[in-house]
Design a protein around this motif. Structure first.
Motif, PDB file in Angstrom:
ATOM      1  N   UNK A 337       0.845  -1.195   0.000  1.00  0.00           N
ATOM      2  CA  UNK A 337       0.000   0.000   0.000  1.00  0.00           C
ATOM      3  C   UNK A 337       0.877   1.239   0.000  1.00  0.00           C
ATOM      4  N   UNK A 338       0.757   2.069   1.044  1.00  0.00           N
ATOM      5  CA  UNK A 338       1.606   3.253   1.164  1.00  0.00           C
ATOM      6  C   UNK A 338       2.647   3.095   2.271  1.00  0.00           C
ATOM      7  N   UNK A 339       2.874   1.846   2.720  1.00  0.00           N
ATOM      8  CA  UNK A 339       3.809   1.598   3.808  1.00  0.00           C
ATOM      9  C   UNK A 339       5.046   0.867   3.300  1.00  0.00           C
ATOM     10  N   UNK A 340       6.224   1.357   3.698  1.00  0.00           N
ATOM     11  CA  UNK A 340       7.477   0.674   3.397  1.00  0.00           C
ATOM     12  C   UNK A 340       7.764  -0.325   4.502  1.00  0.00           C
ATOM     13  N   UNK A 341       7.983  -1.590   4.124  1.00  0.00           N
ATOM     14  CA  UNK A 341       8.282  -2.637   5.090  1.00  0.00           C
ATOM     15  C   UNK A 341       9.754  -3.026   4.999  1.00  0.00           C
ATOM     16  N   UNK A 342      10.316  -3.536   6.092  1.00  0.00           N
ATOM     17  CA  UNK A 342      11.708  -3.995   6.034  1.00  0.00           C
ATOM     18  C   UNK A 342      11.839  -5.182   5.080  1.00  0.00           C
ATOM     19  N   UNK A 343      12.880  -5.163   4.260  1.00  0.00           N
ATOM     20  CA  UNK A 343      13.139  -6.285   3.351  1.00  0.00           C
ATOM     21  C   UNK A 343      13.876  -7.379   4.106  1.00  0.00           C
ATOM     22  N   UNK A 344      13.223  -7.919   5.138  1.00  0.00           N
ATOM     23  CA  UNK A 344      13.829  -8.926   6.013  1.00  0.00           C
ATOM     24  C   UNK A 344      13.413 -10.322   5.559  1.00  0.00           C
ATOM     25  N   UNK A 345      14.229 -11.350   5.831  1.00  0.00           N
ATOM     26  CA  UNK A 345      13.877 -12.725   5.428  1.00  0.00           C
ATOM     27  C   UNK A 345      12.526 -13.182   5.960  1.00  0.00           C
ATOM     28  N   UNK A 346      12.124 -12.698   7.155  1.00  0.00           N
ATOM     29  CA  UNK A 346      10.873 -13.138   7.757  1.00  0.00           C
ATOM     30  C   UNK A 346       9.655 -12.333   7.308  1.00  0.00           C
ATOM     31  N   UNK A 347       9.847 -11.325   6.476  1.00  0.00           N
ATOM     32  CA  UNK A 347       8.712 -10.538   5.992  1.00  0.00           C
ATOM     33  C   UNK A 347       7.845 -11.408   5.082  1.00  0.00           C
ATOM     34  N   UNK A 348       6.574 -11.566   5.456  1.00  0.00           N
ATOM     35  CA  UNK A 348       5.653 -12.412   4.696  1.00  0.00           C
ATOM     36  C   UNK A 348       5.037 -11.588   3.568  1.00  0.00           C
ATOM     37  N   UNK A 349       5.057 -12.130   2.365  1.00  0.00           N
ATOM     38  CA  UNK A 349       4.556 -11.417   1.198  1.00  0.00           C
ATOM     39  C   UNK A 349       3.055 -11.626   1.044  1.00  0.00           C
ATOM     40  N   UNK A 350       2.374 -10.562   0.652  1.00  0.00           N
ATOM     41  CA  UNK A 350       0.945 -10.610   0.366  1.00  0.00           C
ATOM     42  C   UNK A 350       0.720 -10.258  -1.095  1.00  0.00           C
ATOM     43  N   UNK A 351      -0.393 -10.715  -1.607  1.00  0.00           N
ATOM     44  CA  UNK A 351      -0.721 -10.373  -2.987  1.00  0.00           C
ATOM     45  C   UNK A 351      -0.830  -8.859  -3.125  1.00  0.00           C
ATOM     46  N   UNK A 352      -0.181  -8.315  -4.139  1.00  0.00           N
ATOM     47  CA  UNK A 352      -0.196  -6.877  -4.353  1.00  0.00           C
ATOM     48  C   UNK A 352       1.001  -6.159  -3.769  1.00  0.00           C
ATOM     49  N   UNK A 353       1.820  -6.825  -2.939  1.00  0.00           N
ATOM     50  CA  UNK A 353       3.056  -6.204  -2.443  1.00  0.00           C
ATOM     51  C   UNK A 353       3.948  -5.859  -3.633  1.00  0.00           C
ATOM     52  N   UNK A 354       4.647  -4.747  -3.522  1.00  0.00           N
ATOM     53  CA  UNK A 354       5.559  -4.330  -4.589  1.00  0.00           C
ATOM     54  C   UNK A 354       6.993  -4.518  -4.107  1.00  0.00           C
ATOM     55  N   UNK A 355       7.734  -5.367  -4.823  1.00  0.00           N
ATOM     56  CA  UNK A 355       9.128  -5.634  -4.496  1.00  0.00           C
ATOM     57  C   UNK A 355      10.017  -4.845  -5.443  1.00  0.00           C
ATOM     58  N   UNK A 356      11.040  -4.203  -4.882  1.00  0.00           N
ATOM     59  CA  UNK A 356      12.054  -3.567  -5.705  1.00  0.00           C
ATOM     60  C   UNK A 356      13.225  -4.528  -5.829  1.00  0.00           C
ATOM     61  N   UNK A 357      13.481  -4.989  -7.048  1.00  0.00           N
ATOM     62  CA  UNK A 357      14.569  -5.930  -7.310  1.00  0.00           C
ATOM     63  C   UNK A 357      15.721  -5.200  -7.985  1.00  0.00           C
ATOM     64  N   UNK A 358      16.941  -5.513  -7.567  1.00  0.00           N
ATOM     65  CA  UNK A 358      18.136  -4.920  -8.146  1.00  0.00           C
ATOM     66  C   UNK A 358      19.064  -6.048  -8.552  1.00  0.00           C
ATOM     67  N   UNK A 359      19.587  -5.971  -9.763  1.00  0.00           N
ATOM     68  CA  UNK A 359      20.514  -7.003 -10.214  1.00  0.00           C
ATOM     69  C   UNK A 359      20.738  -6.924 -11.705  1.00  0.00           C
ATOM     70  N   UNK A 360      21.351  -7.969 -12.229  1.00  0.00           N
ATOM     71  CA  UNK A 360      21.605  -8.022 -13.664  1.00  0.00           C
ATOM     72  C   UNK A 360      20.280  -8.082 -14.422  1.00  0.00           C
ATOM     73  N   UNK A 361      20.227  -7.380 -15.553  1.00  0.00           N
ATOM     74  CA  UNK A 361      18.979  -7.296 -16.305  1.00  0.00           C
ATOM     75  C   UNK A 361      18.481  -8.668 -16.753  1.00  0.00           C
ATOM     76  N   UNK A 362      19.398  -9.534 -17.137  1.00  0.00           N
ATOM     77  CA  UNK A 362      18.973 -10.858 -17.589  1.00  0.00           C
ATOM     78  C   UNK A 362      18.319 -11.633 -16.451  1.00  0.00           C
ATOM     79  N   UNK A 363      18.843 -11.486 -15.230  1.00  0.00           N
ATOM     80  CA  UNK A 363      18.249 -12.162 -14.078  1.00  0.00           C
ATOM     81  C   UNK A 363      16.884 -11.620 -13.753  1.00  0.00           C
ATOM     82  N   UNK A 364      16.726 -10.288 -13.867  1.00  0.00           N
ATOM     83  CA  UNK A 364      15.425  -9.677 -13.609  1.00  0.00           C
ATOM     84  C   UNK A 364      14.389 -10.164 -14.612  1.00  0.00           C
ATOM     85  N   UNK A 365      14.802 -10.300 -15.873  1.00  0.00           N
ATOM     86  CA  UNK A 365      13.875 -10.777 -16.895  1.00  0.00           C
ATOM     87  C   UNK A 365      13.390 -12.187 -16.576  1.00  0.00           C
ATOM     88  N   UNK A 366      14.296 -13.036 -16.101  1.00  0.00           N
ATOM     89  CA  UNK A 366      13.914 -14.416 -15.806  1.00  0.00           C
ATOM     90  C   UNK A 366      13.006 -14.504 -14.578  1.00  0.00           C
TER      91      UNK A 366
END
Length: 558
Positions: A337-366
């Motif tokens: 929603x409008x809340x930033x959550x810690x990107x911690x291993x125990x953070x449980x994902x919900x449908x609609x959560x937005x993840x920011x991924x950083x890495x090689x473009x080919x990996x992001x595509x896969x």
């Protein structure tokens, strides 16, 4: 002054501008906030008998409450599970306590419906209750137009006084007093909990970054890898690095899996730091950065929509998809929603959560197709938004009679429900009904500011007589209606639910929908960990508390 009376739009926006300026003032560690400032200014200006059409107030309140529901919808429905309902007990405690206290005060001190509703809204620091209660008063039968106007004015006045004292109380209680009562150093306790959640005692906070980034790129001169294909080289490194660029002479080659490397090729590999260093044993000597060969790490925002990803922790997600390790892709942010959550291993994902991924473009595509869909920064879908508000207004016209008590959601409650449902439905696919968070937040804030300014201008003439009539009762009510549910939640959360102390402090702030409180808590904690508990109760209370206005008005007016 005559010009302002003739052109109420001038008064309206002057109240908002001056109110937000007043809202920047601090009382000790507490900042008043723009909404409280707007109400103070509009009440003062309203004493000059300046009024704005009620239709303006109704329209902007509908926009505000729909945007509020839309933003909270995905979280609200996601929290209707065992873990969410565990925290939801605190929101129910808040709802029951504030209703019971407001009803008791009304009977003990013979308060009118407007004053009791204003105490409820202000002490619970929930501005939306002002709108739902005001609207419900307007629908009461047996009251003259003058009485309705008077009671609606009392809502705003009582709200202003109680909000001010309730806000100061909840901020000081959660950020300063609760850590002492719980015998913890909030900063250290948050840091320790964060480390346990990440499984790393040296874990970084969400606003910290490593001095040596985890994912890196290195260039090597091909000697040992002469004759190997790109695919063979990646397999030789255990699939833990990817070949991103190849320079042969003056040409830049596309690293296809069957492309064969030749002596003196320059190769850029990307992956985890240790893996890219180890890759040098298979390729050849490392070289300085080569112009034209470097490739930036890409950033992509992914909305979690795949069923296989929903309900997993970040740690489980990364173990389920080897591309994270193999391609050197990592999650830097989680937004719900409008809340930033810690990107911690125990953070449980919900449908609609937005993840920011950083890495090689080919990996992001896969990874993209396996996690969900790419978030598109498109313009707002006004067809979807307009229909949602219209459906909410229609829903608000439905009246249910319980005994002799007529209950109705009203336009505000109806738009809240439609916003929750449509916001949740949008989060299921992210392919339609776009309402960008910044746009939704702006409309929400503007809608509430205009509604509060209209209410204050209309209520100005009744403000001072009401304050003189009840005196110290209003400040004490504001303080008591914060402390009583907070203390009950403290006992239940600690003794019965066994919640972690930093999360419990955040949850108590969330059950009162107090953004200033969680801001102060995170500043004291120097951590976003309390925000995890805050997010759940904030979402549930955002839905439940606005409904208390019609309930209280219906009960007292029966």
């Amino acid at each position: 002054m005559g010009l302002i009376r003739d052109h109420p739009e001038l008064a309206l926006f002057l109240c908002i501008a001056a109110g937000y300026l007043v809202g920047k003032l601090h009382i000790g560690p507490v900042k008043l906030g723009g909404i409280c400032g707007t109400l103070i200014v509009s009440l003062l200006l309203g004493t000059r008998h300046i009024s704005v059409s009620d239709d303006v107030k109704t329209v902007f309140f509908a926009v505000f409450i729909f945007a509020l529901g839309y933003m909270a919808g995905p979280q609200f429905f996601a929290n209707l599970n065992r873990r969410g309902l565990r925290y939801g007990v605190l929101s129910l405690i808040e709802l029951v306590c504030v209703l019971a206290i407001a009803f008791t005060l009304a009977k003990l001190f013979d308060l009118d419906i407007g004053t009791a509703s204003g105490i409820l809204a202000g002490a619970a620091t929930e501005s939306a209750v002002v709108g739902t209660a005001t609207e419900s008063i307007g629908k009461l039968s047996g009251l003259s137009a003058a009485q309705i106007s008077e009671y609606q004015g009392h809502v705003a006045t009582a709200y202003t006084v109680c909000y001010l004292f309730g806000l100061i109380t909840i901020v000081l209680f959660t950020s300063q007093i609760l850590p002492i009562v719980l015998r913890i150093n909030l900063r250290d306790a948050s840091r320790e909990l964060w480390a346990r959640m990440r499984g790393d005692e040296n874990a970084l906070e969400s606003d910290e970054r490593e001095a040596l980034p985890t994912t890196v790129g290195r260039t090597y001169l091909v000697t040992d890898a002469d004759g190997l294909t790109v695919g063979e080289l990646e397999r030789a490194t255990g699939g833990r690095v990817t070949v991103e660029r190849i320079k042969r002479g003056s040409r830049i080659l596309t690293p296809e899996p069957d492309l064969r490397l030749t002596l003196s090729d320059l190769v850029l590999v990307v992956g985890r730091r240790a893996n890219t260093i180890d890759a040098g044993r298979h390729i050849g000597p490392e070289t300085p950065a080569v112009p034209g060969l470097d490739t930036p790490l890409a950033t992509r925002q992914i909305s979690v929509t795949e069923k296989s990803s929903v309900g997993r922790t970040l740690d489980e997600l990364q173990r389920a998809h080897p591309e994270f390790v193999r391609d050197g892709v990592y999650v830097t942010d989680v937004v719900r929603g409008d809340q930033d959550l810690p990107a911690a291993p125990d953070t449980v994902l919900r449908r609609g959560d937005v993840l920011t991924l950083v890495g090689a473009r080919s990996g992001l595509d896969r990874l993209t197709s396996k996690l969900g869909s790419v978030v598109q920064n498109s313009s707002a879908d006004f067809v979807y938004i307009g229909l949602g508000i219209a459906l909410g207004a229609l829903l608000g016209q439905v009246v249910i009679t319980l005994g002799d008590i007529p209950l109705s959601l009203g336009t505000g409650g109806g738009c809240l429900v439609s916003g929750l449902v449509l916001g949740w439905f949008r989060s299921r696919s992210q392919t339609f009904g776009a309402f960008p968070p910044q746009a939704a937040s702006t409309l929400k804030d503007l809608g509430l500011a205009v509604f509060i300014a209209c209410t204050g201008l209309t209520s100005g003439p009744q403000a001072w007589p009401l304050i003189k009539q009840y005196g110290v009762l209003l400040p004490l009510a504001g303080i008591g209606m914060v402390l009583i549910p907070a203390c009950v939640s403290l006992f239940v959360g600690l003794r019965l639910l066994g919640l972690e102390k930093p999360l419990l402090i955040g949850a108590i702030a969330g059950q009162q929908c107090s953004t200033p409180a969680i801001t102060s808590i995170t500043q004291v904690a120097q951590s976003s960990v309390p925000l995890i508990g805050y997010t759940i109760t904030y979402t549930l209370s955002n839905f439940l508390l606005p409904l208390t206005g019609p309930i209280l008005v219906g009960v007292l007016g029966s």
